[in-house]
Design a protein around this motif. Structure first.
Motif, PDB file in Angstrom:
ATOM      1  N   TRP A 175       0.656  -1.171   0.101  1.00  0.00           N
ATOM      2  CA  TRP A 175      -0.066  -0.037   0.096  1.00  0.00           C
ATOM      3  C   TRP A 175       0.812   1.133   0.009  1.00  0.00           C
ATOM      4  O   TRP A 175       1.866   1.196   0.747  1.00  0.00           O
ATOM      5  N   VAL A 176       0.172   2.173  -0.733  1.00  0.00           N
ATOM      6  CA  VAL A 176       1.011   3.648  -0.792  1.00  0.00           C
ATOM      7  C   VAL A 176       0.173   4.618  -0.717  1.00  0.00           C
ATOM      8  O   VAL A 176      -1.251   4.439  -1.359  1.00  0.00           O
ATOM      9  N   LEU A 177       0.394   5.860  -0.345  1.00  0.00           N
ATOM     10  CA  LEU A 177      -0.664   6.812  -0.083  1.00  0.00           C
ATOM     11  C   LEU A 177      -0.047   8.081  -0.776  1.00  0.00           C
ATOM     12  O   LEU A 177       1.126   8.618  -0.862  1.00  0.00           O
ATOM     13  N   ALA A 178      -0.954   8.733  -1.451  1.00  0.00           N
ATOM     14  CA  ALA A 178      -0.751  10.273  -2.247  1.00  0.00           C
ATOM     15  C   ALA A 178      -1.466  11.292  -1.464  1.00  0.00           C
ATOM     16  O   ALA A 178      -2.435  11.174  -1.075  1.00  0.00           O
ATOM     17  N   ILE A 179      -0.734  12.562  -1.297  1.00  0.00           N
ATOM     18  CA  ILE A 179      -1.471  13.647  -0.681  1.00  0.00           C
ATOM     19  C   ILE A 179      -1.117  14.765  -1.710  1.00  0.00           C
ATOM     20  O   ILE A 179       0.080  14.996  -1.962  1.00  0.00           O
ATOM     21  N   GLY A 180      -2.063  15.738  -2.104  1.00  0.00           N
ATOM     22  CA  GLY A 180      -1.926  16.742  -2.991  1.00  0.00           C
ATOM     23  C   GLY A 180      -2.979  17.406  -3.257  1.00  0.00           C
ATOM     24  O   GLY A 180      -3.991  17.396  -2.306  1.00  0.00           O
ATOM     25  N   SER A 181      -3.052  18.341  -4.287  1.00  0.00           N
ATOM     26  CA  SER A 181      -3.909  19.275  -4.450  1.00  0.00           C
ATOM     27  C   SER A 181      -4.622  18.999  -5.869  1.00  0.00           C
ATOM     28  O   SER A 181      -4.481  19.941  -6.908  1.00  0.00           O
ATOM     29  N   PRO A 182      -5.350  17.940  -5.990  1.00  0.00           N
ATOM     30  CA  PRO A 182      -5.852  17.643  -7.556  1.00  0.00           C
ATOM     31  C   PRO A 182      -6.896  18.681  -7.807  1.00  0.00           C
ATOM     32  O   PRO A 182      -7.878  18.828  -6.910  1.00  0.00           O
ATOM     33  N   PHE A 183      -6.791  19.288  -9.071  1.00  0.00           N
ATOM     34  CA  PHE A 183      -7.905  20.330  -9.431  1.00  0.00           C
ATOM     35  C   PHE A 183      -8.148  21.528  -8.434  1.00  0.00           C
ATOM     36  O   PHE A 183      -9.019  22.178  -8.192  1.00  0.00           O
ATOM     37  N   GLY A 184      -6.968  21.555  -7.407  1.00  0.00           N
ATOM     38  CA  GLY A 184      -7.193  22.559  -6.457  1.00  0.00           C
ATOM     39  C   GLY A 184      -7.580  22.556  -5.299  1.00  0.00           C
ATOM     40  O   GLY A 184      -7.480  23.153  -4.272  1.00  0.00           O
ATOM     41  N   PHE A 185      -8.119  21.341  -4.946  1.00  0.00           N
ATOM     42  CA  PHE A 185      -8.486  20.933  -3.822  1.00  0.00           C
ATOM     43  C   PHE A 185      -7.504  20.137  -2.843  1.00  0.00           C
ATOM     44  O   PHE A 185      -6.951  19.111  -2.815  1.00  0.00           O
ATOM     45  N   ASP A 186      -7.034  21.391  -2.207  1.00  0.00           N
ATOM     46  CA  ASP A 186      -5.887  20.968  -1.248  1.00  0.00           C
ATOM     47  C   ASP A 186      -5.938  19.838  -0.283  1.00  0.00           C
ATOM     48  O   ASP A 186      -6.955  19.568   0.431  1.00  0.00           O
ATOM     49  N   HIS A 187      -4.843  19.220  -0.097  1.00  0.00           N
ATOM     50  CA  HIS A 187      -4.872  18.229   1.044  1.00  0.00           C
ATOM     51  C   HIS A 187      -5.639  17.240   0.640  1.00  0.00           C
ATOM     52  O   HIS A 187      -6.371  16.480   1.495  1.00  0.00           O
ATOM     53  N   SER A 188      -5.749  16.708  -0.503  1.00  0.00           N
ATOM     54  CA  SER A 188      -6.641  15.508  -0.883  1.00  0.00           C
ATOM     55  C   SER A 188      -5.746  14.284  -0.686  1.00  0.00           C
ATOM     56  O   SER A 188      -4.753  14.303  -1.123  1.00  0.00           O
ATOM     57  N   VAL A 189      -6.370  13.112  -0.285  1.00  0.00           N
ATOM     58  CA  VAL A 189      -5.737  11.813   0.048  1.00  0.00           C
ATOM     59  C   VAL A 189      -6.202  10.866  -0.664  1.00  0.00           C
ATOM     60  O   VAL A 189      -7.271  10.621  -0.843  1.00  0.00           O
ATOM     61  N   THR A 190      -5.231  10.226  -1.349  1.00  0.00           N
ATOM     62  CA  THR A 190      -5.897   8.896  -2.248  1.00  0.00           C
ATOM     63  C   THR A 190      -4.644   7.818  -1.957  1.00  0.00           C
ATOM     64  O   THR A 190      -3.541   8.093  -1.724  1.00  0.00           O
ATOM     65  N   ALA A 191      -5.262   6.583  -1.987  1.00  0.00           N
ATOM     66  CA  ALA A 191      -4.236   5.513  -1.723  1.00  0.00           C
ATOM     67  C   ALA A 191      -4.572   4.271  -2.555  1.00  0.00           C
ATOM     68  O   ALA A 191      -5.513   4.374  -3.652  1.00  0.00           O
ATOM     69  N   GLY A 192      -3.562   3.434  -2.844  1.00  0.00           N
ATOM     70  CA  GLY A 192      -3.659   2.377  -3.787  1.00  0.00           C
ATOM     71  C   GLY A 192      -2.222   1.488  -3.422  1.00  0.00           C
ATOM     72  O   GLY A 192      -1.899   1.563  -2.401  1.00  0.00           O
ATOM     73  N   ILE A 193      -1.941   0.740  -4.443  1.00  0.00           N
ATOM     74  CA  ILE A 193      -0.907  -0.061  -4.034  1.00  0.00           C
ATOM     75  C   ILE A 193       0.202   0.074  -5.201  1.00  0.00           C
ATOM     76  O   ILE A 193       0.038   0.634  -6.316  1.00  0.00           O
ATOM     77  N   VAL A 194       1.491  -0.397  -5.111  1.00  0.00           N
ATOM     78  CA  VAL A 194       2.488  -0.248  -6.102  1.00  0.00           C
ATOM     79  C   VAL A 194       2.248  -1.206  -7.109  1.00  0.00           C
ATOM     80  O   VAL A 194       2.113  -2.532  -6.689  1.00  0.00           O
ATOM     81  N   SER A 195       2.186  -0.913  -8.295  1.00  0.00           N
ATOM     82  CA  SER A 195       1.948  -1.797  -9.544  1.00  0.00           C
ATOM     83  C   SER A 195       3.245  -2.247  -9.950  1.00  0.00           C
ATOM     84  O   SER A 195       3.161  -3.422 -10.729  1.00  0.00           O
ATOM     85  N   ALA A 196       4.185  -1.761 -10.100  1.00  0.00           N
ATOM     86  CA  ALA A 196       5.673  -2.028 -10.660  1.00  0.00           C
ATOM     87  C   ALA A 196       6.551  -1.093 -10.246  1.00  0.00           C
ATOM     88  O   ALA A 196       6.415   0.195  -9.858  1.00  0.00           O
ATOM     89  N   LYS A 197       7.901  -1.429 -10.448  1.00  0.00           N
ATOM     90  CA  LYS A 197       9.014  -0.640 -10.060  1.00  0.00           C
ATOM     91  C   LYS A 197       9.740  -0.654 -11.351  1.00  0.00           C
ATOM     92  O   LYS A 197       9.983  -1.528 -12.119  1.00  0.00           O
ATOM     93  N   GLY A 198      10.604   0.596 -11.332  1.00  0.00           N
ATOM     94  CA  GLY A 198      11.740   0.484 -12.496  1.00  0.00           C
ATOM     95  C   GLY A 198      11.121   0.692 -14.037  1.00  0.00           C
ATOM     96  O   GLY A 198      11.713   0.318 -14.903  1.00  0.00           O
ATOM     97  N   ARG A 199       9.931   1.318 -14.085  1.00  0.00           N
ATOM     98  CA  ARG A 199       9.452   1.694 -15.595  1.00  0.00           C
ATOM     99  C   ARG A 199      10.219   2.581 -16.202  1.00  0.00           C
ATOM    100  O   ARG A 199      10.358   3.762 -15.474  1.00  0.00           O
ATOM    101  N   ALA A 200      10.322   2.508 -17.463  1.00  0.00           N
ATOM    102  CA  ALA A 200      10.861   3.442 -18.329  1.00  0.00           C
ATOM    103  C   ALA A 200       9.724   4.144 -19.073  1.00  0.00           C
ATOM    104  O   ALA A 200       8.986   3.339 -19.876  1.00  0.00           O
ATOM    105  N   LEU A 201       9.740   5.370 -19.263  1.00  0.00           N
ATOM    106  CA  LEU A 201       8.896   6.125 -20.067  1.00  0.00           C
ATOM    107  C   LEU A 201       9.463   6.834 -21.070  1.00  0.00           C
ATOM    108  O   LEU A 201      10.595   7.290 -21.009  1.00  0.00           O
ATOM    109  N   PRO A 202       8.661   7.098 -22.132  1.00  0.00           N
ATOM    110  CA  PRO A 202       9.309   7.664 -23.288  1.00  0.00           C
ATOM    111  C   PRO A 202       9.831   9.211 -22.915  1.00  0.00           C
ATOM    112  O   PRO A 202       9.423   9.965 -22.379  1.00  0.00           O
ATOM    113  N   ARG A 203      10.980   9.393 -23.352  1.00  0.00           N
ATOM    114  CA  ARG A 203      11.740  10.629 -23.114  1.00  0.00           C
ATOM    115  C   ARG A 203      12.037  10.875 -21.846  1.00  0.00           C
ATOM    116  O   ARG A 203      12.704  11.731 -21.233  1.00  0.00           O
TER     117      ARG A 203
END
Length: 478
Positions: A175-203
Motif C-alpha cells: 500500500w502507498v498513499l498520495a497527498i496533493g491538490s488535484p484540481f486545486g482541492f488542497d490536501h486530498s488523500v488517495t491510496a492504492g498499491i505499487v503496481s510495478a517498479k523501474g518503469r521506463a517512459l518515453p523521453r
C-alpha cells in the motif's frame, strides 16, 4: 432438516458474518495517523509567469466602428464592442498560471516539487496546511528527472517535514498513499498499491519510475508518495491517460533519485549524469534467436557515437550489454538510469556479448552532453535492386549520405511489399546498414547478402530510421 435446528443454524450463520466483517476490516490499512502526522508537511504550490502580449490572439472587428456626433467614442454601441473585441484586435496580455503540490524536506524551508510545476515561473507561492502563504525561491530544477528544489523563509519557527524512505525496499503490491491538490482541492488523500517498479517512459530514460494505481490528477504533480511507515518513497509526477484524467496508471519519481538531484543542485547548481555514448534497444525474442541467446535480456547497441566512452572502450553496434558495474541488465531500460547515476570520471566494468562470445570491457563514464537538435532529412530514390524478402532498395547518393550523417555503406528502402520484411517492421525510407552484423556496401551487396541467408533462420537487420538506429529481426522464408 429438523425445523427446530433451522433457526439455530441461521442465527449461527449471522453471528459468523458479524464476527468476520470486523476481521476483514481490520486487515485494511488505516492511513489516518499517517495523514495527521505528515499531512502538514505537504503544500500547495502556485506559480505565475509574466504575460506575453499577442496581437493575433483576438480577432479584429469585421466592420468599422461607427462615429457618433462627437467622434468615435460617442457612438452608443462602441463601448460594448470594445469591451468584447478590444481595440482593433489587440489582445490584453494575461499571466500564465500553474498549480501543483510539493512537500517540505527540511525545517529551514527546503521543499520539493516537479520541474513542470514551476517551469518558467516568475513568481512562486507556497500555501501551507494552515492556509498561510510564503513566497518561494527556485534554488534549481532538473528537466530530465522533473525535479525542482524550492526554498521558503519560515516566519513562525521550524516547518513540519516529511521522512525520507528507501524505494529499494518498496515491494510491488504494498500500500502507498498520495497527498496533493488535484484540481486545486488542497490536501486530498488517495491510496492504492505499487503496481510495478523501474518503469521506463518515453523521453524519461534516466528515471526508473514507480508505477502505482493511486488516483493522481492535475494538481497532484510534485506531491509525495508515502509508504505505510509514513516515509516518502516517491514524487508523483505523471499519469497515463487517454482522457486527461486518472485511469489507474500513475508514475512517481523514486525519492532517492530526487535526493541525488537535490544534493547536486545545492552544491553545484546543476545536475550532471553519466553517459556512455550509445543508442540502445530491447532484445526481442527473434533478435535473441539471431544472436544465439537462450532468452532475451540485455541492452542491444544500435549505434556507437563517435568519441564517446563506449567508442573509446571498443563497443560496437550489435554488442549486447548484459551487465553494467556488476548489475544485470534485464531490459534495455535498466541501463540508462544506472549509467546516469554513475559518477562522471569513474571507470566501471561492463559484460557484453559479441558474436555469441562474452567479454568484459572497461568504460570510463563521461558527462551527459546537451541533447542534439538535428532533424531527420528526407531522401530521394536512386538505383534500385529487388530481393527475396519483399524489399526494393536503392544506393544512397552523396547528398543523401551527408543529410543522414552516414560515412559509408547502407541502402535506402524504396518499397516494402508483403513479406517477412514488412512483418518485421521495415518501413519505406529506412536505411539498412547491416545484415547479421555484416556491413552493407550498396544495393548489389545487400542483394548478395540476402540471397545467401539460410532459409528458416532468423536474420537481423540494422536500420536507421530518421536519426535513430534500430535492430529488426526477420525469419528468412523457406
Amino acid at each position: 432438516m429438523n425445523t427446530v435446528l433451522r433457526p439455530a443454524l441461521a442465527w449461527l450463520g449471522l453471528c459468523v458474518l458479524l464476527l468476520a466483517s470486523p476481521a476483514r476490516a481490520a486487515n485494511l490499512p488505516d492511513f489516518s495517523t499517517l495523514v495527521t502526522e505528515y499531512g502538514p508537511a505537504v503544500v500547495n504550490i502556485s506559480s505565475e509567469s509574466k504575460p506575453v502580449p499577442s496581437q493575433a490572439a483576438r480577432p479584429t472587428l469585421p466592420f468599422q466602428l461607427p462615429e457618433g456626433p462627437d467622434g468615435p467614442d460617442s457612438a452608443p454601441l462602441n463601448e460594448f464592442f470594445r469591451h468584447f473585441f478590444g481595440e482593433q484586435g489587440e489582445m490584453p496580455a494575461l499571466p500564465s498560471e500553474s498549480l501543483g503540490s510539493g512537500f517540505i524536506i527540511s525545517a529551514d524551508g527546503y521543499l520539493l516539487t516537479n520541474h513542470h510545476v514551476v517551469k518558467d515561473a516568475d513568481k512562486i507561492m507556497v500555501r501551507l496546511s494552515n492556509r498561510s502563504e510564503l513566497p518561494a525561491k527556485l534554488v534549481g530544477s532538473d528537466e530530465r528527472s522533473d525535479i525542482a528544489l524550492l526554498k521558503v523563509e519560515p516566519k513562525n519557527g521550524p516547518l513540519p517535514t516529511v521522512r525520507i524512505g528507501d524505494p529499494a525496499r518498496l515491494k510491488v503490491g504494498e500500500w502507498v498513499l498520495a497527498i496533493g491538490s488535484p484540481f486545486g482541492f488542497d490536501h486530498s488523500v488517495t491510496a492504492g498499491i505499487v503496481s510495478a517498479k523501474g518503469r521506463a517512459l518515453p523521453r524519461d530514460t534516466y528515471v526508473p519510475f514507480i508505477q502505482t494505481d493511486v488516483a493522481i490528477n492535475p494538481g497532484n504533480s510534485g506531491g509525495p508518495l508515502f509508504n505505510m511507515d509514513g516515509e516518502v518513497v516517491g514524487i508523483n509526477s505523471q499519469i497515463y491517460s487517454r482522457t486527461g484524467g486518472f485511469m489507474g496508471l500513475s508514475f512517481a519519481v523514486p525519492i532517492d533519485v530526487a535526493m541525488d538531484v537535490v544534493a547536486q543542485l545545492k552544491t553545484d547548481g546543476k545536475v550532471t549524469r553519466g553517459w556512455l555514448g550509445v543508442l540502445i534497444q530491447d532484445v526481442t525474442r527473434e533478435l535473441a534467436e539471431s544472436f544465439g541467446m537462450p532468452q532475451p535480456h540485455g541492452a542491444l547497441v544500435a549505434r556507437v557515437l563517435p568519441d564517446g566512452p563506449a567508442a573509446k572502450a571498443g563497443i560496437e553496434a550489435g554488442d549486447i550489454i548484459l551487465r553494467f558495474n556488476g548489475e544485470d541488465i534485464v531490459y534495455s531500460s535498466d541501463l540508462p538510469p544506472r549509467v546516469g547515476r554513475t559518477a562522471v570520471g569513474r571507470k566501471v566494468p561492463a559484460d557484453i556479448l559479441r558474436a555469441g562470445k562474452p567479454r568484459t570491457v572497461q568504460l570510463l563514464v563521461a558527462a551527459l552532453p546537451a541533447e542534439a537538435q538535428d532533424k531527420p532529412a528526407k531522401a530521394t530514390p536512386a538505383r534500385a535492386s529487388a530481393d527475396r524478402i519483399g524489399l526494393l532498395v536503392a544506393d544512397i547518393t552523396a547528398q543523401q549520405r551527408k543529410q543522414r550523417g552516414l560515412d559509408k555503406g547502407g541502402v535506402l528502402v524504396q518499397r516494402v511489399d508483403a513479406g517477412v520484411a514488412l512483418e518485421a517492421g521495415v518501413q519505406r525510407g529506412d536505411i539498412i546498414l547491416s545484415v547479421n552484423s555484416e556491413s552493407v556496401d550498396d544495393a548489389a551487396d545487400f542483394k548478395r547478402q540476402i540471397g545467401r541467408l539460410p532459409a528458416g533462420k532468423v536474420a537481423r537487420l540494422l536500420v536507421q530510421r530518421g536519426d535513430n538506429p534500430l535492430w529488426l529481426a526477420l525469419r528468412v522464408p523457406k
